[in-house]
Motif scaffolding. Structure first.
Motif, PDB file in Angstrom:
ATOM      1  N   PHE A   1     -15.661  12.623  15.849  1.00  0.00           N
ATOM      2  CA  PHE A   1     -15.144  12.620  14.475  1.00  0.00           C
ATOM      3  C   PHE A   1     -14.571  13.952  13.977  1.00  0.00           C
ATOM      4  O   PHE A   1     -13.598  13.941  13.224  1.00  0.00           O
ATOM      5  CB  PHE A   1     -16.191  12.069  13.505  1.00  0.00           C
TER       6      PHE A   1
ATOM      7  N   LYS B   1     -12.087  -2.841  10.617  1.00  0.00           N
ATOM      8  CA  LYS B   1     -13.298  -2.014  10.665  1.00  0.00           C
ATOM      9  C   LYS B   1     -14.555  -2.877  10.557  1.00  0.00           C
ATOM     10  O   LYS B   1     -15.538  -2.638  11.263  1.00  0.00           O
ATOM     11  CB  LYS B   1     -13.262  -0.988   9.529  1.00  0.00           C
ATOM     12  N   GLU B   2     -14.516  -3.878   9.688  1.00  0.00           N
ATOM     13  CA  GLU B   2     -15.664  -4.783   9.545  1.00  0.00           C
ATOM     14  C   GLU B   2     -15.873  -5.595  10.819  1.00  0.00           C
ATOM     15  O   GLU B   2     -17.003  -5.796  11.266  1.00  0.00           O
ATOM     16  CB  GLU B   2     -15.449  -5.724   8.352  1.00  0.00           C
TER      17      GLU B   2
ATOM     18  N   PRO C   1      -6.464   7.605   5.752  1.00  0.00           N
ATOM     19  CA  PRO C   1      -6.372   7.715   4.297  1.00  0.00           C
ATOM     20  C   PRO C   1      -4.934   7.530   3.806  1.00  0.00           C
ATOM     21  O   PRO C   1      -3.988   7.850   4.531  1.00  0.00           O
ATOM     22  CB  PRO C   1      -6.848   9.150   4.011  1.00  0.00           C
ATOM     23  N   TYR C   2      -4.804   7.004   2.601  1.00  0.00           N
ATOM     24  CA  TYR C   2      -3.488   6.846   1.973  1.00  0.00           C
ATOM     25  C   TYR C   2      -2.833   8.218   1.826  1.00  0.00           C
ATOM     26  O   TYR C   2      -3.464   9.179   1.390  1.00  0.00           O
ATOM     27  CB  TYR C   2      -3.679   6.202   0.598  1.00  0.00           C
TER      28      TYR C   2
ATOM     29  N   GLN D   1     -17.403  -3.393  13.423  1.00  0.00           N
ATOM     30  CA  GLN D   1     -18.826  -3.110  13.177  1.00  0.00           C
ATOM     31  C   GLN D   1     -19.706  -4.283  13.569  1.00  0.00           C
ATOM     32  O   GLN D   1     -20.768  -4.098  14.156  1.00  0.00           O
ATOM     33  CB  GLN D   1     -19.040  -2.763  11.707  1.00  0.00           C
TER      34      GLN D   1
ATOM     35  N   SER E   1      -4.836  -6.459   2.957  1.00  0.00           N
ATOM     36  CA  SER E   1      -4.823  -5.017   2.671  1.00  0.00           C
ATOM     37  C   SER E   1      -3.451  -4.491   2.281  1.00  0.00           C
ATOM     38  O   SER E   1      -3.306  -3.295   2.069  1.00  0.00           O
ATOM     39  CB  SER E   1      -5.332  -4.256   3.901  1.00  0.00           C
TER      40      SER E   1
ATOM     41  N   TRP F   1      -9.744   5.051  13.792  1.00  0.00           N
ATOM     42  CA  TRP F   1     -10.600   5.032  12.608  1.00  0.00           C
ATOM     43  C   TRP F   1      -9.765   4.972  11.335  1.00  0.00           C
ATOM     44  O   TRP F   1      -8.568   4.709  11.362  1.00  0.00           O
ATOM     45  CB  TRP F   1     -11.500   6.288  12.670  1.00  0.00           C
ATOM     46  N   ASP F   2     -10.399   5.284  10.205  1.00  0.00           N
ATOM     47  CA  ASP F   2      -9.763   5.184   8.885  1.00  0.00           C
ATOM     48  C   ASP F   2      -8.502   6.060   8.797  1.00  0.00           C
ATOM     49  O   ASP F   2      -8.495   7.182   9.298  1.00  0.00           O
ATOM     50  CB  ASP F   2     -10.721   5.668   7.787  1.00  0.00           C
TER      51      ASP F   2
ATOM     52  N   ASN G   1     -11.834 -10.242   6.585  1.00  0.00           N
ATOM     53  CA  ASN G   1     -12.508  -9.146   7.288  1.00  0.00           C
ATOM     54  C   ASN G   1     -11.458  -8.143   7.744  1.00  0.00           C
ATOM     55  O   ASN G   1     -10.489  -8.517   8.414  1.00  0.00           O
ATOM     56  CB  ASN G   1     -13.222  -9.676   8.540  1.00  0.00           C
ATOM     57  N   ILE G   2     -11.658  -6.881   7.406  1.00  0.00           N
ATOM     58  CA  ILE G   2     -10.729  -5.888   7.935  1.00  0.00           C
ATOM     59  C   ILE G   2     -11.185  -5.492   9.345  1.00  0.00           C
ATOM     60  O   ILE G   2     -12.327  -5.738   9.734  1.00  0.00           O
ATOM     61  CB  ILE G   2     -10.574  -4.655   7.009  1.00  0.00           C
TER      62      ILE G   2
ATOM     63  N   LEU H   1       0.835  -1.205   0.000  1.00  0.00           N
ATOM     64  CA  LEU H   1       0.000   0.000   0.000  1.00  0.00           C
ATOM     65  C   LEU H   1       0.869   1.255   0.000  1.00  0.00           C
ATOM     66  O   LEU H   1       0.557   2.247  -0.652  1.00  0.00           O
ATOM     67  CB  LEU H   1      -0.915   0.002   1.236  1.00  0.00           C
ATOM     68  N   HIS H   2       1.965   1.198   0.745  1.00  0.00           N
ATOM     69  CA  HIS H   2       2.793   2.393   0.921  1.00  0.00           C
ATOM     70  C   HIS H   2       3.949   2.473  -0.072  1.00  0.00           C
ATOM     71  O   HIS H   2       4.945   3.165   0.195  1.00  0.00           O
ATOM     72  CB  HIS H   2       3.312   2.443   2.360  1.00  0.00           C
TER      73      HIS H   2
ATOM     74  N   ARG I   1      -6.489   5.023  -3.383  1.00  0.00           N
ATOM     75  CA  ARG I   1      -5.640   3.839  -3.564  1.00  0.00           C
ATOM     76  C   ARG I   1      -6.324   2.601  -2.966  1.00  0.00           C
ATOM     77  O   ARG I   1      -6.817   2.642  -1.837  1.00  0.00           O
ATOM     78  CB  ARG I   1      -4.285   4.058  -2.890  1.00  0.00           C
TER      79      ARG I   1
ATOM     80  N   LYS J   1     -18.213  -2.013   0.697  1.00  0.00           N
ATOM     81  CA  LYS J   1     -17.870  -3.426   0.495  1.00  0.00           C
ATOM     82  C   LYS J   1     -18.989  -4.281   1.113  1.00  0.00           C
ATOM     83  O   LYS J   1     -19.363  -4.028   2.269  1.00  0.00           O
ATOM     84  CB  LYS J   1     -16.540  -3.713   1.201  1.00  0.00           C
TER      85      LYS J   1
ATOM     86  N   ARG K   1     -17.964  11.148   3.085  1.00  0.00           N
ATOM     87  CA  ARG K   1     -17.473   9.798   3.399  1.00  0.00           C
ATOM     88  C   ARG K   1     -18.234   9.266   4.604  1.00  0.00           C
ATOM     89  O   ARG K   1     -18.292   9.933   5.644  1.00  0.00           O
ATOM     90  CB  ARG K   1     -15.974   9.869   3.701  1.00  0.00           C
TER      91      ARG K   1
END
Lengths: 535, 120
Positions: free
Chosen positions: A313, A122-123, A370-371, A126, A70, A367-368, A119-120, A15-16, B49, B117, B30
Motif C-alpha cells: 500500500f 471492491k465489495e 480517488p476522484y 472482499q 458508480s 485498489w481505490d 456490488n462494486i 463521475l468525471h 465526490r 457502506k 482511510r
C-alpha cells in the motif's frame, strides 16, 4: 419491502463530469432490512418485485428507464433523459452451494458466486477474499459495479484472461413489469447453476450461448441486470514491475506478444530453461509529445498466494495531485503549446515510478482511485499485431493537430466471446488516451472533434478498430458500429428484439443507443433465439 | 537600518500569511477495506465526490479534568453501518488562534468522515 425514493432532478452527470445531462426522476432503491427478511434469496426477490414496479411506473408514464451504479462511464451509455435508477445499495451476495451447481457444469462449485447488481468490484473482491478466492481480472481500479462492468466491457490488461464479462457465467435480467419477465440466462455449452436455483430467484431459465453472448455486454439495454454469477479462482499474488525499456522492444512485444523469445527478461521471472515468462499483465505508457528512445512499461507475473509479502500500500496509494491538474487544464486551454512541457514535467506524478517493484493480490494492486477532477478517456481496441502502427497514427495526430492534455497507454486483453465486446480481436490492444477535460478554444479543438479525427486517421490507415463503450468518442460518427462490428451488430439487435417487447425495447433504450443505431428493433427474427438448449 | 511603517506592515502581513498557510493542514485516515458509503444525490467535486460525507465543525471545551474528546459514531441514515471508512481532521490558523487565546480551554474541531457502506 425494498423501498425506492424518487427524487425529482433536472440533471445528472458522470463521475468525471462529462455532462451534465437532462433528467426527470432519479430512483434510489434500498433493500428491506435483514431483520425483516432474513433469507437472502427472499430479499433478492423482494427487490426484483420493486424493480418490476418501477418499470411499470415508468412504462405507464411512457418514459425511458436506465439503471446505473458508480457512473464511471464517460460516454452517455449510463444516461437516460427520463428516469434513472441508482442501484448501488442493491449489493446482496447470495452464497451458492454444491447443490446449486448444474450437473453438467464445468465449473468448480467453490468458484461460483452470485452477486446482486450494485456490488462494486471492491465489495466483490472482499467477499471472494473471505473465501480465499479472487476475481480473475478487474479494471485499473475497483469502484465500478459488477453490472456496470459487464454492460460496458470493463477490462484490465490480463493477456490470458479477458475482460470482466469473460468470467461471468450467468445473468439474471428483469425485462419487464410482470413476474414472468424475470429471466436467468447462461451458456448451454457451459451451464453454471441448476433449475432449482433459478426457481429460488423465481426466474425462467434460458440456456443459450447466442443469447448469453449478446446479453453479457448489453450496453445496459437488455433489461435490468439484477444479478450475475461469476467464476472466481483461488487467490493469487502478482509481482508488479515498472521498467524503462527500449521503445523498439516495447513495441515489438506489443506486436508479437512473444515474451518467451524476447530479450525482455526480469530476474526471477523466467522458466526452468531461463527463458522469460509471459506476464499476466503488460502495459506500455507513452508520452506522445516526446521522441524518447525508451518507454515506461508495467509487467505483472502471477504467483500462488503465500504469506508473508511486503505491504504494497505505501506504493499503491500515491496519486496525482488534483490542484496541479486543474492548473494544467486552465493553462492548456489558453496555451496548448505548453501541454508537452507540462506532461514532461508531470511525468513523475502521472506515470508510475521506474524500477518500482511490489507484490500484492489483484484487489490490492488495482485498489481505490480517488476522484481527481474532470477527466476524459478515449480508448481504441485494435488487433495487437496492429498496435505499433495504430499507436504511430494516433500519436502523430496528437502532435500534428494537438497537443491535447493527455498521455497514451496500451493494455492487452484476451478475446471475448461477447457479441459486442470491443475486445474482439484474438488479443486486443486497447490504446488509451487519458487526460484532463478541456474546453474548446481558438487554439484547441474540442474533445469530440479530436475523437472524430482519431476515427478518421485509423480508417485512413485501414486499421480495423473498436471503441470502449464507456469512454469518450464521437459516437455519432457515420456507420461507426457497423464498421466496427459488422454482422455481430445485427445479431445483437436480433437477440435484443427477441428478448424485449417493443415497449420494453423503447423503455430500455437511451440517447446513446439511438446515436449508435443499436436501438432499432429487428422485425424478422429467427425462431430459435430464445430457445433454452439443454446441455 | 531603520524600517519604515509600510515595510513593517508588509512584513507583518507576510508573516501572518505564512503562519496561516503553515498552520492549515489536513490529516486523512482511510481504511484499505470496505466501500465508502455512497451518496447518489451528492454533487461534490472534491475528494469525497459520490460519498456520503458527515461534517463536524464545532468548538469543544477542554478543562483540567477532561483532556480528551470522544466523538461517538452512531448508526444513522447517513451512516447505516456505524463503522468508519475515512476520517479527515483539519487544522486551521483559526483553530490555533482560538486555542492560544483561550489558553487551550477551547479547541476548534473540524472533521469530515465517511462510513463504510453496509454489506449485504
Amino acid at each position: 419491502m425494498a423501498k425506492t425514493t424518487p427524487f425529482p432532478k433536472d440533471r445528472w452527470d458522470t463521475l468525471h463530469n462529462n455532462g451534465p445531462f437532462d433528467l426527470k426522476i432519479l430512483y434510489v432503491t434500498e433493500l428491506e432490512g435483514e431483520g425483516n427478511i432474513p433469507v437472502k434469496t427472499e430479499r433478492y426477490n423482494d427487490a426484483a418485485q420493486e424493480i418490476r414496479r418501477l418499470i411499470k411506473e415508468t412504462s405507464d408514464a411512457n418514459q425511458g428507464f436506465r439503471a446505473y451504479g458508480s457512473r464511471w462511464s464517460m460516454s452517455k451509455i449510463a444516461h437516460n433523459k427520463d428516469r434513472m435508477h441508482y442501484n448501488g445499495f442493491m449489493n446482496l451476495h447470495i452464497p451458492l452451494t454444491a447443490a446449486d451447481r448444474h450437473i453438467d457444469s464445468p465449473y468448480d462449485a467453490s468458484n461460483l458466486f452470485f452477486f446482486q447488481c450494485g456490488n462494486i468490484i471492491k465489495e466483490v473482491s472482499q467477499t471472494l477474499g473471505a473465501h480465499g478466492k479472487s476475481l480473475k481480472t478487474s479494471g485499473a481500479s475497483n469502484g465500478q459495479t459488477i453490472a456496470g462492468c459487464i454492460s460496458t466491457g470493463v477490462h484490465g490488461s490480463a493477456l490470458g484472461v479477458g475482460a470482466v464479462q469473460d468470467y461471468v457465467v450467468g445473468i439474471n435480467l428483469i425485462t419487464g413489469p410482470n413476474p414472468e419477465d424475470n429471466i436467468y440466462i447462461e451458456r448451454h455449452s457451459r451451464p453454471a447453476l441448476n433449475n432449482e436455483f433459478a426457481a429460488k430467484i423465481e426466474a425462467k431459465v434460458i440456456r443459450n450461448d447466442g443469447l448469453f453472448n449478446a446479453a453479457v455486454v448489453s450496453l445496459g439495454s437488455f433489461g435490468f441486470i439484477h444479478g450475475v454469477v461469476i467464476e472466481a479462482e483461488d487467490r493469487f499474488l502478482l509481482n508488479r514491475y515498472v521498467k524503462k525499456i527500449d521503445r523498439s522492444l516495447a513495441l515489438e512485444l506489443s506486436d508479437t506478444m512473444d515474451f518467451t523469445n524476447s530479450t525482455f527478461k526480469i530476474e526471477g521471472e523466467t522458466d526452468a530453461d531461463g527463458k522469460p515468462l509471459t506476464p499476466y499483465h503488460y502495459k506500455v505508457f507513452i508520452n506522445p509529445y516526446t521522441d524518447e528512445s525508451e518507454y515506461v512499461i508495467e509487467a505483472m507475473y502471477k504467483k500462488p498466494y503465500a504469506l508473508p509479502y511486503e505491504d504494497p500500500f505505501p506504493t499503491i496509494k500515491t496519486s496525482i495531485y488534483k490542484d496541479l491538474i486543474y492548473l494544467l487544464i486552465k493553462i492548456s486551454e489558453k496555451f496548448p503549446k505548453s501541454i508537452p512541457w507540462f506532461i514532461k514535467k508531470l511525468r513523475k506524478t502521472i506515470l508510475p515510478a521506474v524500477n518500482e517493484e511490489l507484490t500484492g493480490t489483484l484487489a490490492e494492486i488495482f485498489w481505490d482511485a480517488p476522484y481527481q477532477g474532470p477527466a476524459f478517456a478515449c480508448s481504441f481496441g485494435v488487433d495487437h499485431k496492429d498496435s505499433s502502427k495504430a499507436l504511430d497514427v494516433l500519436t502523430k495526430l496528437a502532435r500534428d493537430e494537438g497537443p491535447f492534455p493527455g498521455i497514451y497507454a496500451m493494455r492487452f486483453v484476451k478475446q471475448s466471446e461477447a457479441t459486442m465486446a470491443f475486445t474482439k480481436f484474438p488479443i486486443t490492444c486497447m490504446i488509451e488516451i487519458d487526460g484532463v477535460l478541456w474546453k474548446k478554444s481558438r487554439k484547441l479543438i474540442s474533445l469530440t472533434e479530436f475523437s472524430r479525427r482519431m476515427i478518421e486517421v485509423l480508417q485512413e490507415a485501414k486499421i480495423p478498430f473498436t471503441i470502449h463503450w464507456g469512454k469518450n468518442s464521437d459516437w455519432a460518427f457515420p456507420n461507426l458500429v457497423n464498421d466496427m462490428f459488422g454482422d455481430a451488430a445485427t445479431t445483437w439487435k436480433q437477440y435484443r428484439s427477441a428478448l424485449l417487447s417493443k415497449e420494453m425495447a423503447q423503455l430500455f433504450s437511451n440517447d446513446f443507443l439511438d446515436t449508435i443505431k443499436l436501438s432499432e428493433v429487428e422485425e424478422e427474427l429467427p425462431e430459435d433465439l430464445l430457445v433454452s438448449i439443454e446441455p | 537600518m531603520k524600517l519604515n511603517q509600510t515595510s513593517v506592515l508588509r512584513l507583518l502581513v507576510v508573516s501572518l500569511a505564512f503562519l496561516m498557510l503553515s498552520s492549515c493542514y489536513s490529516v486523512r485516515l482511510r481504511s484499505i477495506n470496505g466501500a465508502p458509503m455512497p451518496d447518489p444525490l451528492s454533487e461534490r467535486e472534491d475528494y469525497y465526490r459520490d460519498m456520503q460525507v458527515i461534517e463536524l465543525d464545532t468548538v469543544i471545551s477542554i478543562n483540567a479534568t477532561t483532556k480528551d474528546f470522544t466523538l461517538l459514531i452512531k448508526e444513522t441514515s447517513k451512516c447505516p453501518s456505524g463503522m468508519l471508512h475515512t476520517v479527515e481532521y483539519r487544522n486551521t490558523f483559526g483553530s490555533v488562534l482560538l486555542s492560544a487565546i483561550t489558553l487551550g480551554r477551547k479547541r476548534k474541531v473540524k472533521i469530515k468522515y465517511v462510513c463504510v457502506k453496509p454489506s449485504n
